[in-house]
Design an enzyme around this catalytic site. Structure first.
Site, mmCIF file in Angstrom:
data_model
loop_
_atom_site.group_PDB
_atom_site.id
_atom_site.type_symbol
_atom_site.label_atom_id
_atom_site.label_comp_id
_atom_site.label_asym_id
_atom_site.label_seq_id
_atom_site.Cartn_x
_atom_site.Cartn_y
_atom_site.Cartn_z
ATOM 1 N N HIS A 250 0.878 -1.170 0.000
ATOM 2 C CA HIS A 250 0.000 0.000 0.000
ATOM 3 C C HIS A 250 0.918 1.223 0.000
ATOM 4 C CE1 HIS A 250 -3.036 2.768 1.417
ATOM 5 N NE2 HIS A 250 -2.835 2.616 2.707
ATOM 6 N N TYR B 137 -10.464 2.194 15.120
ATOM 7 C CA TYR B 137 -9.807 2.086 13.818
ATOM 8 C C TYR B 137 -10.822 1.648 12.757
ATOM 9 C CZ TYR B 137 -5.829 0.507 10.830
ATOM 10 O OH TYR B 137 -4.918 0.304 9.838
ATOM 11 N N ASP C 58 -3.180 -2.553 6.390
ATOM 12 C CA ASP C 58 -3.969 -1.746 7.329
ATOM 13 C C ASP C 58 -5.084 -2.545 8.007
ATOM 14 O OD1 ASP C 58 -2.771 0.809 7.330
ATOM 15 O OD2 ASP C 58 -3.689 1.305 5.409
HETATM 16 FE FE1 FEO Z 1 -3.565 3.393 4.745
HETATM 17 FE FE2 FEO Z 1 -1.646 2.780 7.422
HETATM 18 O O1 FEO Z 1 -2.068 3.536 5.799
#
Ligand code: FEO
Length: 395
Positions: free
Chosen positions: A79, A192, A164
């Site tokens: 990512h 989160y 993530d």
């Molecule tokens: Fe989508 Fe931890 O970055």
């Protein structure tokens, strides 16, 4: 510092105890965070992700203490967001020709960030990269949470590197889920999910079911933030399935801002009415102007219904309430009920504005909003109690 996940698999990331805001100012990180990178050794050696740019030099120096950088054969870039790719330019300065495995979208976003023409190797779901005895198997995870996102499964050791997904913003020197305070771990994992993954819930369900259907053993899930799930690792995948299913608890949250305490008094009397109607429901009050917006979003995530209040100002609403509405609109919550309330002195538009915006944000507005002229007392406060009772009866 490194942590051992298996004899040939080590965490080589960075723990950031100081971080208090993430994504610019978008996300509060009361407990810090970590940027997790992993080194997987077999006949060949792969580095999975890097760390945020401010720690790039420290990361590469530590990595060079762990392994001769030239002995890294493959780099996996799950990512391109800079908390994971930020040290790539510094690393590639030392080993410029090493292949970087990423998705097709990963090439676009990495090139977009760094304007470098590295040796990109595009992978798709199911592609394998042999390390000798073991393989890395790639799984695209588009929109979890960027178009470029992917995960990697290591055969043999049965480790899923999930990027993530399944992360939490926690700094800990005890990098494993069985070694940290469980209430803190799940509080941060919930926050989160609520603040980052809620809009992608249908994709979360689809992707987890897709991976579960493969019936692969999973000894550990290694996310890119926070602690590693090694004790019953699939528990977090099960939690994600619950959270993705339009999650709610038996909670009503009353959120407001106030100028001269009138809207606060309405909020408190609405809460009184809710308790009169249903003593078992969890009722929480949040003055949004004095609260952390990400924590309030987490309360919205847990709620079956919310009440949102603002006095009228300049024919509008107070800006802390606007900011929350903007955020919860983007997060696309589902299966939640709502109503609006607020004080006014002259024109009194706020309650209609709030109700309209809540509807547009996908909340089911179950009753006409409560307006109180000037400072509420007597009848107005009694109406607020009745309003709360009615609302609790409908949700
Ligand atoms: Fe989508 Fe931890 O970055």
């Amino acid at each position: 510092m490194k942590f051992e996940i298996a004899p040939n698999v080590h965490w080589v990331g960075k723990i950031d105890w100081e971080l208090r805001k993430f994504h610019g100012e978008e996300y509060s990180t009361h407990r810090g965070s970590s940027y997790n990178a992993y080194l997987v050794r077999d006949d060949k050696t792969a580095l999975i992700d890097t760390v945020w740019r401010p720690f790039a030099e420290e990361f590469v120096a530590n990595l060079a203490g762990e392994i001769d950088l030239h002995k890294i054969d493959y780099i996996i870039a799950h990512h391109a967001e800079m908390d994971h790719s930020g040290a790539l330019p510094e690393l590639m300065r030392h080993i410029p020709d090493k292949p970087i495995y990423c998705t097709a979208n990963g090439v676009k976003s990495l090139k977009g960030h760094y304007h470098a023409d590295w040796n990109f190797q595009v992978v798709k779901t199911g592609d394998k990269l042999s390390l000798g005895g073991k393989d890395l198997v790639f799984v695209e995870a588009m929109m979890l949470h960027w178009p470029d996102s992917m995960m990697t499964y290591l055969t043999g050791d049965a480790i899923l590197f999930s990027n993530d997904a399944f992360g939490q913003h926690i700094a800990s020197e005890n990098m494993f889920n069985d070694l940290v305070v469980q209430s803190e771990l799940f509080e941060e994992a919930t926050k989160y999910y609520a603040n980052i993954l809620t809009p992608f819930s249908p994709l979360v369900t689809k992707k987890i079911n897709e991976v579960v259907a493969l019936n692969l053993p999973v000894n550990a899930i290694c996310p890119s933030h926070g602690v590693i799930w090694r004790d019953n690792p699939m528990q977090i995948a099960q939690k994600y399935l619950q959270w993705a299913a339009d999650y709610q608890e038996n909670q009503i949250t009353v959120i407001y801002d106030t100028m001269w305490d009138g809207t606060r008094m309405l909020a408190e009397n609405i809460a009184k009415g809710i308790r009169q109607q249903d003593e078992r429901v969890t009722v929480k009050l949040c003055n949004i102007a004095r609260s952390d917006i990400n924590d309030v979003v987490t309360e919205v995530f847990k709620s079956k219904a919310i009440l949102l209040g603002s006095p009228t100002i300049n024919k509008g609403i107070l800006n802390a309430v606007s900011a929350l509405l903007e955020m919860i609109t983007g997060l696309r919550f589902k299966n939640k009920k709502a109503a609006a309330f607020g004080c006014y002195g002259w024109s009194g538009e706020s309650v209609n504005i709030l109700g309209d915006h809540l509807s547009r944000a996908g909340f089911e507005v179950v009753q006409e909003g409560l307006k109180a002229l000037w400072q509420p007392n007597g009848d107005a406060l009694a109406q607020a109690v009745a309003f709360g009772r009615d609302f609790a009866g409908k949700v």
